[in-house]
Design a protein around this motif. Structure first.
Motif, PDB file in Angstrom:
ATOM      1  N   HIS A  76       0.866  -1.184   0.000  1.00  0.00           N
ATOM      2  CA  HIS A  76       0.000   0.000   0.000  1.00  0.00           C
ATOM      3  C   HIS A  76       0.901   1.232   0.000  1.00  0.00           C
ATOM      4  O   HIS A  76       1.692   1.437   0.913  1.00  0.00           O
ATOM      5  CB  HIS A  76      -0.893  -0.029   1.243  1.00  0.00           C
ATOM      6  CG  HIS A  76      -1.736   1.184   1.431  1.00  0.00           C
ATOM      7  ND1 HIS A  76      -2.470   1.377   2.572  1.00  0.00           N
ATOM      8  CD2 HIS A  76      -1.992   2.266   0.655  1.00  0.00           C
ATOM      9  CE1 HIS A  76      -3.132   2.523   2.488  1.00  0.00           C
ATOM     10  NE2 HIS A  76      -2.844   3.082   1.334  1.00  0.00           N
ATOM     11  N   PHE A  77       0.766   2.038  -1.034  1.00  0.00           N
ATOM     12  CA  PHE A  77       1.505   3.299  -1.137  1.00  0.00           C
ATOM     13  C   PHE A  77       0.522   4.459  -1.068  1.00  0.00           C
ATOM     14  O   PHE A  77      -0.602   4.359  -1.561  1.00  0.00           O
ATOM     15  CB  PHE A  77       2.260   3.385  -2.471  1.00  0.00           C
ATOM     16  CG  PHE A  77       3.352   2.376  -2.616  1.00  0.00           C
ATOM     17  CD1 PHE A  77       4.648   2.675  -2.216  1.00  0.00           C
ATOM     18  CD2 PHE A  77       3.107   1.124  -3.158  1.00  0.00           C
ATOM     19  CE1 PHE A  77       5.668   1.744  -2.350  1.00  0.00           C
ATOM     20  CE2 PHE A  77       4.119   0.187  -3.304  1.00  0.00           C
ATOM     21  CZ  PHE A  77       5.399   0.494  -2.895  1.00  0.00           C
ATOM     22  N   ARG A  78       0.962   5.565  -0.482  1.00  0.00           N
ATOM     23  CA  ARG A  78       0.169   6.802  -0.490  1.00  0.00           C
ATOM     24  C   ARG A  78       1.009   7.882  -1.144  1.00  0.00           C
ATOM     25  O   ARG A  78       2.177   8.078  -0.812  1.00  0.00           O
ATOM     26  CB  ARG A  78      -0.219   7.230   0.913  1.00  0.00           C
ATOM     27  CG  ARG A  78      -1.046   8.527   0.899  1.00  0.00           C
ATOM     28  CD  ARG A  78      -1.708   8.812   2.208  1.00  0.00           C
ATOM     29  NE  ARG A  78      -2.711   7.782   2.459  1.00  0.00           N
ATOM     30  CZ  ARG A  78      -3.135   7.453   3.680  1.00  0.00           C
ATOM     31  NH1 ARG A  78      -2.641   8.048   4.739  1.00  0.00           N
ATOM     32  NH2 ARG A  78      -4.046   6.526   3.830  1.00  0.00           N
ATOM     33  N   ILE A  79       0.387   8.587  -2.084  1.00  0.00           N
ATOM     34  CA  ILE A  79       1.044   9.677  -2.795  1.00  0.00           C
ATOM     35  C   ILE A  79       0.324  10.966  -2.419  1.00  0.00           C
ATOM     36  O   ILE A  79      -0.900  11.040  -2.497  1.00  0.00           O
ATOM     37  CB  ILE A  79       0.959   9.465  -4.321  1.00  0.00           C
ATOM     38  CG1 ILE A  79       1.484   8.078  -4.701  1.00  0.00           C
ATOM     39  CG2 ILE A  79       1.728  10.561  -5.051  1.00  0.00           C
ATOM     40  CD1 ILE A  79       1.108   7.651  -6.110  1.00  0.00           C
ATOM     41  N   MET A  80       1.083  11.979  -2.006  1.00  0.00           N
ATOM     42  CA  MET A  80       0.495  13.268  -1.639  1.00  0.00           C
ATOM     43  C   MET A  80       0.676  14.242  -2.801  1.00  0.00           C
ATOM     44  O   MET A  80       1.805  14.474  -3.255  1.00  0.00           O
ATOM     45  CB  MET A  80       1.148  13.844  -0.390  1.00  0.00           C
ATOM     46  CG  MET A  80       0.559  15.178   0.014  1.00  0.00           C
ATOM     47  SD  MET A  80       1.303  16.030   1.452  1.00  0.00           S
ATOM     48  CE  MET A  80       2.684  15.082   1.928  1.00  0.00           C
ATOM     49  N   PHE A  81      -0.426  14.776  -3.262  1.00  0.00           N
ATOM     50  CA  PHE A  81      -0.400  15.851  -4.245  1.00  0.00           C
ATOM     51  C   PHE A  81      -0.840  17.126  -3.543  1.00  0.00           C
ATOM     52  O   PHE A  81      -1.100  17.129  -2.337  1.00  0.00           O
ATOM     53  CB  PHE A  81      -1.304  15.514  -5.432  1.00  0.00           C
ATOM     54  CG  PHE A  81      -0.757  14.402  -6.285  1.00  0.00           C
ATOM     55  CD1 PHE A  81       0.255  14.647  -7.201  1.00  0.00           C
ATOM     56  CD2 PHE A  81      -1.236  13.114  -6.152  1.00  0.00           C
ATOM     57  CE1 PHE A  81       0.780  13.624  -7.977  1.00  0.00           C
ATOM     58  CE2 PHE A  81      -0.721  12.079  -6.926  1.00  0.00           C
ATOM     59  CZ  PHE A  81       0.282  12.335  -7.839  1.00  0.00           C
ATOM     60  N   TYR A  82      -0.954  18.225  -4.268  1.00  0.00           N
ATOM     61  CA  TYR A  82      -1.243  19.533  -3.668  1.00  0.00           C
ATOM     62  C   TYR A  82      -2.478  19.506  -2.770  1.00  0.00           C
ATOM     63  O   TYR A  82      -2.443  19.969  -1.643  1.00  0.00           O
ATOM     64  CB  TYR A  82      -1.404  20.584  -4.763  1.00  0.00           C
ATOM     65  CG  TYR A  82      -1.831  21.925  -4.233  1.00  0.00           C
ATOM     66  CD1 TYR A  82      -0.935  22.712  -3.512  1.00  0.00           C
ATOM     67  CD2 TYR A  82      -3.128  22.385  -4.418  1.00  0.00           C
ATOM     68  CE1 TYR A  82      -1.321  23.933  -2.999  1.00  0.00           C
ATOM     69  CE2 TYR A  82      -3.513  23.605  -3.909  1.00  0.00           C
ATOM     70  CZ  TYR A  82      -2.619  24.379  -3.201  1.00  0.00           C
ATOM     71  OH  TYR A  82      -3.005  25.584  -2.698  1.00  0.00           O
ATOM     72  N   ASP A  83      -3.586  18.950  -3.246  1.00  0.00           N
ATOM     73  CA  ASP A  83      -4.811  18.980  -2.450  1.00  0.00           C
ATOM     74  C   ASP A  83      -5.554  17.644  -2.440  1.00  0.00           C
ATOM     75  O   ASP A  83      -6.756  17.596  -2.222  1.00  0.00           O
ATOM     76  CB  ASP A  83      -5.741  20.098  -2.932  1.00  0.00           C
ATOM     77  CG  ASP A  83      -6.139  19.951  -4.384  1.00  0.00           C
ATOM     78  OD1 ASP A  83      -5.626  19.030  -5.058  1.00  0.00           O
ATOM     79  OD2 ASP A  83      -6.964  20.739  -4.853  1.00  0.00           O
ATOM     80  N   GLU A  84      -4.808  16.555  -2.660  1.00  0.00           N
ATOM     81  CA  GLU A  84      -5.425  15.238  -2.587  1.00  0.00           C
ATOM     82  C   GLU A  84      -4.370  14.176  -2.323  1.00  0.00           C
ATOM     83  O   GLU A  84      -3.181  14.388  -2.541  1.00  0.00           O
ATOM     84  CB  GLU A  84      -6.204  14.905  -3.859  1.00  0.00           C
ATOM     85  CG  GLU A  84      -5.350  14.841  -5.100  1.00  0.00           C
ATOM     86  CD  GLU A  84      -6.179  14.781  -6.383  1.00  0.00           C
ATOM     87  OE1 GLU A  84      -7.391  14.973  -6.337  1.00  0.00           O
ATOM     88  OE2 GLU A  84      -5.578  14.540  -7.428  1.00  0.00           O
ATOM     89  N   TYR A  85      -4.861  13.059  -1.827  1.00  0.00           N
ATOM     90  CA  TYR A  85      -4.024  11.890  -1.606  1.00  0.00           C
ATOM     91  C   TYR A  85      -4.482  10.799  -2.557  1.00  0.00           C
ATOM     92  O   TYR A  85      -5.680  10.644  -2.811  1.00  0.00           O
ATOM     93  CB  TYR A  85      -4.171  11.365  -0.174  1.00  0.00           C
ATOM     94  CG  TYR A  85      -3.667  12.325   0.863  1.00  0.00           C
ATOM     95  CD1 TYR A  85      -2.317  12.426   1.140  1.00  0.00           C
ATOM     96  CD2 TYR A  85      -4.549  13.136   1.565  1.00  0.00           C
ATOM     97  CE1 TYR A  85      -1.846  13.309   2.092  1.00  0.00           C
ATOM     98  CE2 TYR A  85      -4.088  14.022   2.520  1.00  0.00           C
ATOM     99  CZ  TYR A  85      -2.735  14.102   2.780  1.00  0.00           C
ATOM    100  OH  TYR A  85      -2.275  14.979   3.718  1.00  0.00           O
ATOM    101  N   VAL A  86      -3.539  10.034  -3.083  1.00  0.00           N
ATOM    102  CA  VAL A  86      -3.858   8.882  -3.905  1.00  0.00           C
ATOM    103  C   VAL A  86      -3.275   7.672  -3.190  1.00  0.00           C
ATOM    104  O   VAL A  86      -2.060   7.590  -2.985  1.00  0.00           O
ATOM    105  CB  VAL A  86      -3.281   9.002  -5.332  1.00  0.00           C
ATOM    106  CG1 VAL A  86      -3.588   7.749  -6.138  1.00  0.00           C
ATOM    107  CG2 VAL A  86      -3.826  10.240  -6.028  1.00  0.00           C
TER     108      VAL A  86
END
Length: 107
Positions: A76-86
């Motif tokens: 399980h990976f989490r990617i942080m973008f400017y205003d959301e998480y994937v």
């Protein structure tokens, strides 16, 4: 294989495009930061993968909530973008410079 182009905010020049390659992605979920419940978990982001905000959450409860038949090698990976998480369940993530172009990553 799934690829995501991104540009780091603020300090990056517009020609400093980068991309992530999600290897053997199985599941994904996008969560706007406004609705993410920060009180339910503490994520230690640690060092970035080539300046991308990606954290490896391993064999998380979310990953284990799925049938495991095809997920033995996944994490399980989490990617942080400017205003959301994937959140992504996949085998691995790699980062590279430039916009994604077919053939630039490995399967």
């Amino acid at each position: 294989m799934i690829a995501l182009d991104y540009l780091n905010p603020d300090w990056a020049a517009e020609d400093d495009m980068r991309h992530l390659i999600l290897h053997k992605a199985q599941v994904h979920q996008v969560t706007p930061e406004e609705v993410h419940d920060y009180s339910r978990e503490i994520v230690s982001w640690g060092p970035a993968i080539d300046q991308a905000a990606v954290v490896d959450l391993g064999k998380s409860d979310w990953l284990l909530s799925f049938a495991q038949r095809h997920l033995a090698r996944c994490r399980h990976f989490r990617i942080m973008f400017y205003d959301e998480y994937v959140d992504v369940i996949c085998e691995s993530i790699t980062a590279a410079h430039g916009a994604y172009a077919p053939g630039c990553g490995t399967q």
